[in-house]
Design a protein around this motif. Structure first.
Motif, PDB file in Angstrom:
ATOM      1  N   GLU A 408       0.816  -1.212   0.000  1.00 61.08           N
ATOM      2  CA  GLU A 408       0.000   0.000   0.000  1.00 61.08           C
ATOM      3  C   GLU A 408       0.852   1.266   0.000  1.00 61.08           C
ATOM      4  OE1 GLU A 408      -3.208  -0.355  -0.339  1.00 61.08           O
ATOM      5  OE2 GLU A 408      -2.906  -2.531  -0.272  1.00 61.08           O
ATOM      6  N   ARG A 409       2.164   1.111  -0.143  1.00 58.73           N
ATOM      7  CA  ARG A 409       3.069   2.249  -0.072  1.00 58.73           C
ATOM      8  C   ARG A 409       3.855   2.414  -1.379  1.00 58.73           C
ATOM      9  NH1 ARG A 409       4.927   3.751   5.335  1.00 58.73           N
ATOM     10  NH2 ARG A 409       3.693   2.692   6.926  1.00 58.73           N
ATOM     11  N   ASP A 410       4.376   3.631  -1.583  1.00 55.89           N
ATOM     12  CA  ASP A 410       5.386   3.825  -2.607  1.00 55.89           C
ATOM     13  C   ASP A 410       6.705   3.271  -2.086  1.00 55.89           C
ATOM     14  OD1 ASP A 410       4.514   5.294  -5.021  1.00 55.89           O
ATOM     15  OD2 ASP A 410       3.801   6.763  -3.563  1.00 55.89           O
ATOM     16  N   VAL A 411       7.483   2.674  -2.981  1.00 49.64           N
ATOM     17  CA  VAL A 411       8.785   2.127  -2.611  1.00 49.64           C
ATOM     18  C   VAL A 411       9.858   2.826  -3.435  1.00 49.64           C
ATOM     19  CG1 VAL A 411      10.234   0.086  -2.420  1.00 49.64           C
ATOM     20  CG2 VAL A 411       7.754  -0.103  -2.061  1.00 49.64           C
ATOM     21  N   PHE A 412      10.808   3.469  -2.758  1.00 46.53           N
ATOM     22  CA  PHE A 412      11.960   4.093  -3.403  1.00 46.53           C
ATOM     23  C   PHE A 412      13.184   3.247  -3.082  1.00 46.53           C
ATOM     24  CE2 PHE A 412       8.913   7.482  -3.084  1.00 46.53           C
ATOM     25  CZ  PHE A 412       9.103   8.245  -4.241  1.00 46.53           C
ATOM     26  N   LEU A 413      13.922   2.843  -4.112  1.00 46.05           N
ATOM     27  CA  LEU A 413      14.999   1.867  -3.957  1.00 46.05           C
ATOM     28  C   LEU A 413      16.273   2.367  -4.608  1.00 46.05           C
ATOM     29  CD1 LEU A 413      16.108  -1.040  -3.413  1.00 46.05           C
ATOM     30  CD2 LEU A 413      15.036  -1.703  -5.588  1.00 46.05           C
ATOM     31  N   CYS A 414      17.392   2.320  -3.881  1.00 47.48           N
ATOM     32  CA  CYS A 414      18.691   2.686  -4.457  1.00 47.48           C
ATOM     33  C   CYS A 414      19.786   1.895  -3.757  1.00 47.48           C
ATOM     34  CB  CYS A 414      18.946   4.183  -4.322  1.00 47.48           C
ATOM     35  SG  CYS A 414      20.447   4.725  -5.189  1.00 47.48           S
ATOM     36  N   ILE A 437       6.683   1.439  -7.513  1.00 43.94           N
ATOM     37  CA  ILE A 437       8.103   1.123  -7.325  1.00 43.94           C
ATOM     38  C   ILE A 437       8.939   2.140  -8.094  1.00 43.94           C
ATOM     39  CG2 ILE A 437       9.900  -0.607  -7.611  1.00 43.94           C
ATOM     40  CD1 ILE A 437       7.686  -2.735  -7.574  1.00 43.94           C
ATOM     41  N   HIS A 438       9.817   2.824  -7.403  1.00 44.09           N
ATOM     42  CA  HIS A 438      10.623   3.890  -8.006  1.00 44.09           C
ATOM     43  C   HIS A 438      12.101   3.581  -7.800  1.00 44.09           C
ATOM     44  CE1 HIS A 438       6.763   5.984  -7.951  1.00 44.09           C
ATOM     45  NE2 HIS A 438       6.695   5.705  -6.657  1.00 44.09           N
ATOM     46  N   PHE A 439      12.837   3.500  -8.872  1.00 43.03           N
ATOM     47  CA  PHE A 439      14.281   3.280  -8.779  1.00 43.03           C
ATOM     48  C   PHE A 439      14.928   3.887 -10.010  1.00 43.03           C
ATOM     49  CE2 PHE A 439      12.602  -0.227 -11.201  1.00 43.03           C
ATOM     50  CZ  PHE A 439      13.536  -0.449 -12.189  1.00 43.03           C
ATOM     51  N   GLU A 440      16.225   4.147  -9.909  1.00 41.12           N
ATOM     52  CA  GLU A 440      16.971   4.678 -11.036  1.00 41.12           C
ATOM     53  C   GLU A 440      18.382   4.130 -10.953  1.00 41.12           C
ATOM     54  OE1 GLU A 440      16.677   8.674 -13.646  1.00 41.12           O
ATOM     55  OE2 GLU A 440      16.573   8.893 -11.469  1.00 41.12           O
ATOM     56  N   ARG A 441      18.875   3.646 -12.093  1.00 39.49           N
ATOM     57  CA  ARG A 441      20.187   3.021 -12.107  1.00 39.49           C
ATOM     58  C   ARG A 441      21.292   4.026 -12.377  1.00 39.49           C
ATOM     59  NH1 ARG A 441      19.282  -2.359 -11.711  1.00 39.49           N
ATOM     60  NH2 ARG A 441      17.276  -3.127 -12.481  1.00 39.49           N
ATOM     61  N   PHE A 442      20.951   5.291 -12.610  1.00 40.62           N
ATOM     62  CA  PHE A 442      21.932   6.354 -12.800  1.00 40.62           C
ATOM     63  C   PHE A 442      22.939   5.996 -13.876  1.00 40.62           C
ATOM     64  CE2 PHE A 442      20.499   6.375  -8.380  1.00 40.62           C
ATOM     65  CZ  PHE A 442      19.917   7.625  -8.337  1.00 40.62           C
ATOM     66  N   SER A 443      22.434   5.345 -14.962  1.00 48.63           N
ATOM     67  CA  SER A 443      23.307   4.968 -16.078  1.00 48.63           C
ATOM     68  C   SER A 443      23.216   6.043 -17.151  1.00 48.63           C
ATOM     69  CB  SER A 443      22.868   3.627 -16.669  1.00 48.63           C
ATOM     70  OG  SER A 443      21.538   3.685 -17.119  1.00 48.63           O
ATOM     71  N   LEU A 444      24.356   6.333 -17.767  1.00 50.07           N
ATOM     72  CA  LEU A 444      24.404   7.359 -18.806  1.00 50.07           C
ATOM     73  C   LEU A 444      24.299   6.747 -20.189  1.00 50.07           C
ATOM     74  CD1 LEU A 444      27.228   9.608 -17.398  1.00 50.07           C
ATOM     75  CD2 LEU A 444      24.772   9.750 -17.021  1.00 50.07           C
ATOM     76  N   ALA A 445      24.620   5.511 -20.340  1.00 51.19           N
ATOM     77  CA  ALA A 445      24.578   4.896 -21.652  1.00 51.19           C
ATOM     78  C   ALA A 445      24.709   3.391 -21.512  1.00 51.19           C
ATOM     79  CB  ALA A 445      25.706   5.424 -22.522  1.00 51.19           C
ATOM     80  N   GLY A 446      24.305   2.699 -22.604  1.00 50.62           N
ATOM     81  CA  GLY A 446      24.545   1.271 -22.668  1.00 50.62           C
ATOM     82  C   GLY A 446      23.592   0.472 -21.811  1.00 50.62           C
TER      83      GLY A 446
END
Length: 446
Positions: A408-414, A437-446
């Protein structure tokens, strides 16, 4: 395991900006695909079906190429709603779309023009390149796209240094220019009417203008305006350091907790190297803070920066922000130095939050004291989870025990990629809906 508990705070507003932005992109692409088809039909058809298909696939390759440029232009409106990692992933797949549509274009055109002749498709391409303006440029562009596509394949990408891959990838811009001049020179649909010509000039102007604006004009203007400088260097542990950066009018910088910048510290030996580091504290209009772990020569050298060092910062980037909340309550899960954007997010989120910080041992818990004090002030529950990777202390059963209402919650994952992949699997087991579900891999390319 350490737990800090305080009463919850009131819920927050709910928004869905990513859906709006994604739907808008799809709608724009579909509308342009329809316009291209309409201009194609208005221009009339060639003498055989192969040439018709060749011209149509060439037009759609040009449209996808222009769309691809917009995806990596780092336009703020798109980036903060969709995220650089997702835009980069879409860019990669549209790149393969360009490769296949261009291949179809070459095959259909060569076989189409070779019909009724005795030179064959290869001979026909050679003949067109020698006798028709713009075709030789198109052949060069096609081979450049083939090279870029080959080094972008997963097998090759894993074996190339990022700098090598990026240098080769820059030739895509050469291919774009050559393809455009080919379209101007021999494009039947391009020249079929003044409206079609204006349309294609408009498409390419928007695409190339977006790249210039997002990748050059905006970063240069922001750095000229804000004049970033290092104001403090604070070791957090043996291999982690926090850098404090100040500048002019930082209250006008549209940065949010959870976002990252590409930082260039303008020293004699590091000015050419840009590193993506998240903000480890929510922007307060006076100071920006990044916290980095020594993972290589560049990040290890940060603790030796001198106060007053000039900084060139590109950003802010990323959609890992509270802008994407869908529920009034949240779970923030951090692993290792992935705590930096999580700690900043905790400052900004409203509503009751549960923070789970996964580290190997207590001494690895960077910024834990700040996180504990902030959790008390915000009325959040804080769990410090320590121990070896096996058994998995963030497995579905453990997450359900720590946060019974997690679905029932937002999940922020890093955190580190293996940990993130494992937690994403646990969230699927717990039937946490994808939009939460919120996440980011902080990838610039590839």
């Amino acid at each position: 395991m350490t737990t800090v508990q305080s009463p919850p705070t009131p819920p927050t507003a709910i928004k869905r900006p990513r859906v709006v932005a994604r739907t808008g992109l799809y709608a724009v692409l579909a509308a342009n695909a329809a316009v291209v088809a309409w201009f194609f039909v208005q221009a009339g058809f060639a003498s055989n079906a192969l040439i018709v298909l060749g011209r149509l696939t060439g037009l759609y390759a040009a449209l996808i190429m222009a769309f691809q440029l917009v995806l990596v232009a780092r336009l703020p409106w798109l980036d903060r709603r969709i995220g650089m990692d997702r835009l980069t992933s879409w860019h990669r797949w549209t790149g393969f779309g360009i490769l296949w549509t261009l291949l179809a274009h070459v095959v259909f055109i060569s076989f189409g023009y070779a019909q009724g002749t005795d030179v064959g498709p290869i001979g026909e391409i050679v003949d067109l390149a020698e006798t028709t303006e713009g075709v030789l440029r198109a052949v060069v562009a096609f081979f450049l796209i083939l090279v870029v596509g080959a080094v972008s394949a997963r097998y090759a990408r894993r074996r190339l240094a990022y700098e090598t891959w990026h240098f080769i990838h820059l030739y895509t811009y050469v291919a774009v220019v050559l393809a455009f001049t080919h379209q101007v020179a021999v494009g039947t649909t391009f020249a079929s009417s003044s409206a079609a010509t204006a349309y294609w000039y408009g498409i390419w102007s928007v695409a190339l203008g977006s790249v210039v604006l997002g990748r050059a004009v905006l970063p240069l203007w922001r750095n000229w305006r804000h004049q970033f400088r290092v104001t403090a260097v604070v070791p957090e542990s043996d291999n982690v350091v926090s850098i404090y950066i100040s500048g002019k009018d930082l209250d006008q910088l549209p940065a949010r907790a959870g976002q990252f910048f590409l930082w260039r510290f303008l020293t004699a030996d590091r000015w050419w190297q840009a590193n993506p580091f998240s903000l480890s504290a929510a922007p307060d209009g006076r100071t920006l803070r990044l916290t980095a772990k020594a993972a290589g020569e560049g990040s290890a050298a940060l603790r030796h920066l001198k106060v007053g060092t000039r900084v060139f910062a590109e950003g802010p980037y990323g959609a890992f922000t509270a802008l994407h909340r869908t529920r009034p309550e949240s779970v923030l899960i951090a692993g290792g130095v992935g705590v930096t954007p999580i700690r900043a997010l905790l400052e900004e989120v409203h509503g009751h939050a549960v923070v789970i910080y996964r580290v190997g041992s207590d001494r690895d818990a960077v910024l834990y004291d700040e996180l504990r004090d902030l959790a008390i002030a915000k009325g959040a529950d804080l769990h410090l989870v320590t121990g070896p990777p096996v058994p998995d202390k963030l497995a579905a059963s453990e997450l359900a025990r720590l946060v019974p209402d997690i679905a029932e919650r937002d999940v922020f994952l890093c955190g580190p990629p293996p940990m993130m992949n494992a937690v994403l699997g646990s969230l699927r087991e717990l039937d946490v809906p994808g939009p939460q579900i919120h996440f980011e891999r902080f990838s610039l390319a590839g």
